[in-house]
Write a protein that holds these residues in place. Structure first.
Motif: not given
Length: 523
Positions: A439-459
């Motif tokens: 994908p375009p530059a930065g998209v992968t990192d942004r998607l990973r951060r979104v996933s981590e944010h959702r997990t952190n919120r639950a913990w």
């Protein structure tokens, strides 16, 4: 058309009282009933007659359907024994107790008519009880039992009511035919509900259009109820079964459909529940005028009937739900505090009043239905008395006994574990996709951060409260992003007002911003 202004005034007034009750932290059902009682004696206001056909065909089905959609089928299966004992056994026991009390105390009332009254007042309406329990944090098992009882007990009571009415009006019902009616109502309602749920689910899955799927969902409770009644099965039970079936398959629906369904049914629930409890209060003048000079005598009978129903529920709950587990030693006995709360949640509702209003005016022989006015008054008295008695004291009982749910931590832990596994699966899928095409530059990192944010919120929900450790990173992120969305929204509105974008553009952008804000607030 002549009644449309009255109907609109009733809807508007009910919603206004509901809004004020919520703002002041009062019980909405009780506030609506009390205001209705007062309003019923305002001289210049019209009488609001309770139409049983409207209640049983247009109000009861959607209320039961939405309750079934939001119920846990697994929880109901796990508590099938107590729910069955309450929804079937207790209703029939209450019918017998209420009938015998009325037969004994009301002069001239035959046993058959008294059993009609017993069936009318037998089913508790758990709407008020569950609303109180939800607000005070009752344990989930108690909420499941009360909700499950309220979903099924109307079917039992209405079937017993039909048998008793048929016996009084002279259509030749015997004990054997009454048992056959019960069997047909139960089996037929179950089969109709399962078949309707299966068909609706398959049709909706083929539509691929969230708007049409939601529109079809609006027809389900009314169509299923009518279909069940047409074949002389229990339309109430059919609606409940269809709702449970479709509720379990909600995750298979489109996301837009789920959002629309939830918004539509929550709004409909609020409106219909407000209307129901307002109508209960508004019946006071009508039923009092109907009994004339027998008012004092029937009030005494009403107190006795109410006391009998309360004692019958307590006796049944303690002897069927508490003592067997205490005496058998095969299972851990239920806490007596929990059993007491269930036994005290016996408020009657609008179904009792609708059934009383639907009693035929004449018998098959053309004679007037005996003691019809007395039955309607006693049904109203028992409904009002139990609503006020239990509704006013149940919060105090729950607090005094310290009955509180302990599921919050275990729910948070289970959610955190599931979120962790879901995030790992999402990141694995992301890795697979990025191997296929970068994908375009930065998209992968942004998607990973979104996933981590959702997990952190639950913990973070498992840690100490914000009062102890301050605002968590996730809460700060959520709060700041909501403020940023509000600023964006203001700019789009200003551009619309300055005629720099069209209203259609504003609506589309506002929808996207609203969905994002809703997701943040739900979190």
């Amino acid at each position: 058309m002549d009644q449309m202004p009255q109907l609109m005034a009733l809807f508007a007034g009910s919603l206004l009282v509901t809004a004020l009750a919520r703002r002041w932290g009062l019980s909405e059902p009780l506030t609506l009933v009390v205001v209705g009682l007062v309003v019923s004696y305002v001289p210049w206001l019209p009488d609001y007659q309770l139409d049983p056909e409207v209640v049983l065909m247009l109000i009861l089905p959607p209320l039961l359907y939405t309750a079934a959609l939001g119920s846990s089928s697994a929880g109901i299966r796990a508590n099938l024994r107590p729910i069955g004992l309450l929804a079937f056994g207790l209703v029939l026991f209450s019918t017998l107790v209420g009938g015998l009390i009325a037969w004994w105390l009301v002069p001239g009332m035959s046993l058959g008519v008294a059993l009609v009254l017993g069936a009318v007042v037998a089913p508790p309406d758990a709407v008020a009880a569950t609303s109180i329990g939800r607000r005070l944090g009752l344990p989930r098992r108690i909420m499941t039992v009360l909700s499950g009882e309220s979903l099924v007990n109307d079917a039992t009571a209405l079937t017993a009511y039909r048998v008793a009415v048929a016996a009084v009006v002279g259509t030749g019902y015997s004990l054997l035919s009454g048992a056959g009616m019960f069997l047909l109502a139960a089996v037929g309602g179950l089969l109709v509900g399962l078949a309707a749920g299966w068909i609706v689910h398959r049709v909706r899955s083929l539509m691929g259009d969230g708007m049409l799927e939601s529109a079809l969902g609006l027809l389900v409770p009314f169509a299923v109820y009518l279909l069940g009644e047409q074949i002389h099965a229990s339309g109430v039970l059919a609606v409940v079964v269809a709702g449970l079936y479709l509720g379990k398959r909600t995750p298979e629906a489109d996301a837009a459909t789920r959002l629309q369904d939830r918004a539509v049914w929550k709004s409909a629930d609020t409106l219909l529940e407000a209307l129901v409890f307002a109508l209960i209060g508004l019946q006071l003048r009508t039923v009092v005028d109907g009994v004339g000079d027998r008012l004092g005598q029937l009030v005494v009978a009403g107190f006795a009937l109410t006391a009998g129903l309360v004692l019958a529920r307590g006796l049944w709950v303690w002897t069927t739900l508490y003592l067997p587990s205490r005496l058998s030693g095969k299972q851990e006995p239920k806490p007596w505090q929990h059993v007491f709360v269930v036994s005290w949640a016996g408020m009657r509702g609008v179904v009792s009043l609708a059934a009383a209003s639907a009693i035929p005016v004449t018998t098959e022989a053309g004679a007037a239905f005996p003691s019809r006015d007395a039955v309607q008054f006693l049904a109203f008295f028992a409904t009002l008395a139990t609503l006020l008695l239990h509704g006013l004291t149940l919060p105090w009982v729950i607090r005094k006994l310290g009955v509180r749910g302990r599921e919050s931590y275990t729910d948070a832990l289970a959610e955190a574990e599931a979120s962790h596994a879901a995030a790992r699966a999402a990141q694995d899928r992301l890795a697979e996709l990025t191997e296929e095409s970068e994908p375009p530059a930065g998209v992968t990192d942004r998607l990973r951060r979104v996933s981590e944010h959702r997990t952190n919120r639950a913990w973070e929900r498992l840690g100490r409260s914000a009062d102890e450790v301050g605002e968590s990173p996730t809460e700060a992120y959520r709060r700041l992003l909501i403020e940023m969305l509000a600023a964006e929204r203001d700019v789009f509105v200003r551009y619309r007002d300055e005629h720099r974008i069209d209203d259609e553009v504003l609506r589309r952008v506002m929808h996207e911003l609203d969905l994002e804000e809703l997701a943040l607030r739900q979190a």
